[in-house]
Design an enzyme around this catalytic site. Structure first.
Site, PDB file in Angstrom:
ATOM      1  N   LEU A  22       0.870  -1.385   0.087  1.00  0.00           N
ATOM      2  CA  LEU A  22      -0.061   0.009   0.011  1.00  0.00           C
ATOM      3  C   LEU A  22       0.808   1.457   0.069  1.00  0.00           C
ATOM      4  O   LEU A  22       0.525   2.104  -0.317  1.00  0.00           O
ATOM      5  CB  LEU A  22      -0.832   0.123   1.085  1.00  0.00           C
ATOM      6  CG  LEU A  22      -2.069  -0.982   1.230  1.00  0.00           C
ATOM      7  CD1 LEU A  22      -2.874  -1.075   2.367  1.00  0.00           C
ATOM      8  CD2 LEU A  22      -2.982  -0.871   0.017  1.00  0.00           C
ATOM      9  N   GLY A  23       1.928   1.136   0.672  1.00  0.00           N
ATOM     10  CA  GLY A  23       2.883   2.371   0.662  1.00  0.00           C
ATOM     11  C   GLY A  23       4.073   2.173   1.580  1.00  0.00           C
ATOM     12  O   GLY A  23       4.100   1.013   2.240  1.00  0.00           O
ATOM     13  N   GLY A  28       7.836   2.237   8.328  1.00  0.00           N
ATOM     14  CA  GLY A  28       8.176   1.014   7.533  1.00  0.00           C
ATOM     15  C   GLY A  28       7.237   0.832   6.441  1.00  0.00           C
ATOM     16  O   GLY A  28       6.462   1.784   6.128  1.00  0.00           O
ATOM     17  N   VAL A  30       3.851  -0.517   4.360  1.00  0.00           N
ATOM     18  CA  VAL A  30       2.430  -0.866   4.705  1.00  0.00           C
ATOM     19  C   VAL A  30       1.959  -1.918   3.639  1.00  0.00           C
ATOM     20  O   VAL A  30       2.066  -1.716   2.388  1.00  0.00           O
ATOM     21  CB  VAL A  30       1.556   0.199   4.999  1.00  0.00           C
ATOM     22  CG1 VAL A  30       0.203   0.212   5.237  1.00  0.00           C
ATOM     23  CG2 VAL A  30       2.338   1.349   5.750  1.00  0.00           C
ATOM     24  N   LYS A  44       1.141  -2.549   8.951  1.00  0.00           N
ATOM     25  CA  LYS A  44       2.327  -1.781   9.126  1.00  0.00           C
ATOM     26  C   LYS A  44       3.517  -2.558   9.633  1.00  0.00           C
ATOM     27  O   LYS A  44       3.608  -3.051  10.830  1.00  0.00           O
ATOM     28  CB  LYS A  44       2.174  -0.298   9.727  1.00  0.00           C
ATOM     29  CG  LYS A  44       3.211   0.414   9.724  1.00  0.00           C
ATOM     30  CD  LYS A  44       2.844   1.903   9.985  1.00  0.00           C
ATOM     31  CE  LYS A  44       2.112   2.534   9.017  1.00  0.00           C
ATOM     32  NZ  LYS A  44       1.831   4.099   9.237  1.00  0.00           N
ATOM     33  N   ASP A 138       1.132  13.772  14.921  1.00  0.00           N
ATOM     34  CA  ASP A 138       1.231  13.660  13.414  1.00  0.00           C
ATOM     35  C   ASP A 138       0.006  13.928  12.507  1.00  0.00           C
ATOM     36  O   ASP A 138      -0.039  13.211  11.529  1.00  0.00           O
ATOM     37  CB  ASP A 138       2.296  12.443  13.101  1.00  0.00           C
ATOM     38  CG  ASP A 138       2.950  12.415  11.769  1.00  0.00           C
ATOM     39  OD1 ASP A 138       3.248  13.746  11.529  1.00  0.00           O
ATOM     40  OD2 ASP A 138       3.330  11.445  11.164  1.00  0.00           O
TER      41      ASP A 138
END
Length: 581
Positions: A22-23, A28, A30, A44, A138
């Site tokens: 996913l990205g 780290g 995903v 993740k 965040d």
């Protein structure tokens, strides 16, 4: 966006089967996973350099425990985790939608009503986070997922574990500088009011497409966050007052989440909230539907016998040294049936790996052809300039009477040099045509990835269209228009980037194409002469015919055509590279 697994990727973590990438974030990689019961999750996995840090593991475990208590409609709930595993991981509910950052970059800012619904949902989500004594820390557009039934907060509380790890502090600041509160930027204690400040930044971004503290070097952005007033120009009036209050430097001067929720709920149009019809413009809902389809497609097993299924992938058990696990069939004594492996994704190019190590982005798919086009354009233009200079040098001698022997000697020299230049022109022209067709085809293929199914004609027409008589006067331009539109920078609401360069390229290219036959003619064959008898000796003078002037004009026209074409290639390639990245 779900992308295929690569060789060496995990395929199982805990009870979750991993199906796609996913990205990647600061913590780290995903993955898209599926639970034994069929629920989709985002898993993740902590990167090795963090997993080896004992202090990070302790803080990560504490933050995950706190995050698992967070519920609410507008958070992507943490459903599972194993902070002691190798590697550590956590799983949260998968939300099939783009991040706010991706959506705004690709389709432009949200309308005020959608921003109000977004803010109300995020305020409610933050309230649920704060109720569990967790501060997000965040909150930024990349950590807000847009779903059909409202926004979702992700990664709440995890940033604290990253901040506590010395060798990740720089990367954490890099990712959030434009959205962190002044007290967080100054390294002071942060509380719920810090998330309110970040929420104000996120709402400004959603409404204007930019951070209220701008971009640039991290230290410059942090200085503006701490010491200067935000730039709220372009922010709709109903939202400006609330966002300005959120961005107060003093945490005590900021509104509470309850006050924000009341204000934003009043701004949202009646019946326009989540669960009461679509709260997003049509372009955004189409992206959400596409993400859902891609996720479901990633879960489908490949057809039997699909090539590339024999790559080496790793389960968590094999990483822990536990060896291979027998299948249920082998434990029961039956024959083993192995599920077909997903098709392997190609490994990244070594050139891309070197560029990433230098901090550069990946190569454009047509980068090699782009360079070849530059070289051939430069060679073709240089030869054209040389021919023009040669013609103009002879033009200086036009009308000057020379003894016949001297005249024919000069004529022979001109023909020999002209023949060499003609051969060079033919070779460079054919090389340019070949490189151009290869490049044009590749950018057409890349455009299909950016706007699947929305471009006219098949990719092969990017080559064939140039060879269709009469049709080549407009077919390549139609293809170029679609490629330019598909490659236009994000954040324009789907509009096409200014196309003056595209039109200028086509006008010059079309003029060059129509005058193409003149490039293959030996212009010295069209020179004429006049003679005059002086005593017993014959004198001759050079005369330029209309054909010579036409050939001269064609070569002069080639020079701006080469320059504008190189500029067009550079601009289009840059737009595609940015959007593909």
């Amino acid at each position: 966006m779900a992308n295929p697994l690569r060789d060496g990727d995990l395929t199982q973590l805990g009870p979750y089967r991993l199906h796609a990438r996913l990205g990647e974030g600061g913590m780290g990689q995903v993955y898209l996973g599926r639970s034994p019961g069929g629920r989709l999750v985002a898993v993740k996995v902590v990167r090795p350099q963090l997993a080896d840090d004992a202090h990070f593991r302790r803080r990560f475990a504490a933050e995950v425990d706190a995050a698992r208590k967070v519920g609410g409609f507008y958070t992507a709930q943490v459903v599972d985790a194993d902070t002691d595993a190798s590697p550590p991981w956590l799983a949260s509910a998968y939300i099939p939608g783009p991040s706010l950052h991706q959506a705004v970059q690709e389709h432009g800012p949200l309308p005020p009503e959608s921003v109000a619904v977004l803010g109300a949902g995020l305020a409610e989500g933050l309230a649920a986070v704060h109720a569990c004594e967790v501060v997000h820390r965040d909150l930024k557009p990349a950590n807000v997922i847009l779903a059909e039934d409202g926004p979702r907060l992700i990664d709440f509380g995890i940033a604290r574990a990253l901040d506590a790890t010395s060798h990740t502090q720089t990367s954490a600041v890099l990712g959030t500088a434009a959205y962190m509160s002044p007290e967080q930027a100054a390294g002071q204690q942060v509380g719920p009011a810090s998330d309110v400040f970040s929420l104000g930044c996120v709402l400004a971004y959603a409404a204007t497409g930019r951070s209220p503290f701008g971009e640039g070097p991290v230290h410059a952005v942090v200085f503006r966050v701490v010491h200067t007033e935000p730039d709220l120009s372009g922010l709709p009036a109903p939202l400006a007052g609330l966002v300005a209050a959120c961005l107060a430097k003093d945490p005590a001067a900021r509104p509470s989440l309850e006050q924000m929720l009341a204000h934003l709920t009043a701004l949202a149009s009646p019946g326009g909230g989540p669960g009461q019809g679509s709260w997003l413009p049509e372009a955004f809902t189409q992206v959400i539907a596409q993400r859902r389809t891609l996720a479901l497609t990633a879960l489908q097993p490949p057809a039997a016998g699909a090539p590339g299924g024999g790559g080496s992938r790793t389960t968590a058990a094999s990483m822990d040294g536990g060896g291979s696990r027998p299948t249920a069939a082998s434990r029961d004594g039956g024959s083993r049936t192995t599920a077909p492996s997903p098709p392997r994704a190609p490994q990244p190019l070594l050139a891309d790996e070197r560029r990433r190590m230098r901090g550069a982005g990946p190569l454009h798919p047509a980068a090699a052809y782009q360079i070849a086009v530059y070289v051939m354009l430069a060679l073709f233009g240089l030869i054209s300039v040389s021919i023009v200079v040669h013609q103009l040098n002879l033009f200086e001698d036009m009308g000057r009477m020379l003894p016949e022997d001297d005249y024919w000697d000069a004529d022979d020299d001109a023909e020999e040099l002209s023949l060499v230049m003609l051969v060079a022109q033919v070779v460079s022209g054919l090389g340019l045509a070949l490189c151009w067709l290869l490049w044009f085809h590749r950018v057409r293929v890349a455009a299909e990835r950016l706007a699947p199914g929305r471009l006219r004609y098949r990719p092969a027409m990017a080559v064939l269209g140039w060879f269709i008589p009469i049709g080549n006067l407009w077919l390549p331009k139609q293809i170029a228009d679609d490629v330019w539109h598909a490659s236009s920078p994000p954040g324009r609401g789907g509009a096409m980037a200014p196309a003056g360069l595209l039109h200028a390229w086509w006008a010059l290219w079309l003029a060059t194409l129509l005058s193409w036959p003149f490039f293959w003619l030996d212009w010295t064959e069209f020179l004429s002469s006049t003679s005059e008898e002086v005593g017993e000796e014959t004198y001759r003078a050079l005369v330029f015919t209309d054909w010579v002037w036409a050939i001269l004009a064609a070569h002069v026209l080639a020079v701006p055509a080469v320059v504008v074409t190189a500029w067009y290639v550079r601009r289009l390639s840059a737009m595609q590279a940015d959007k593909l990245a």
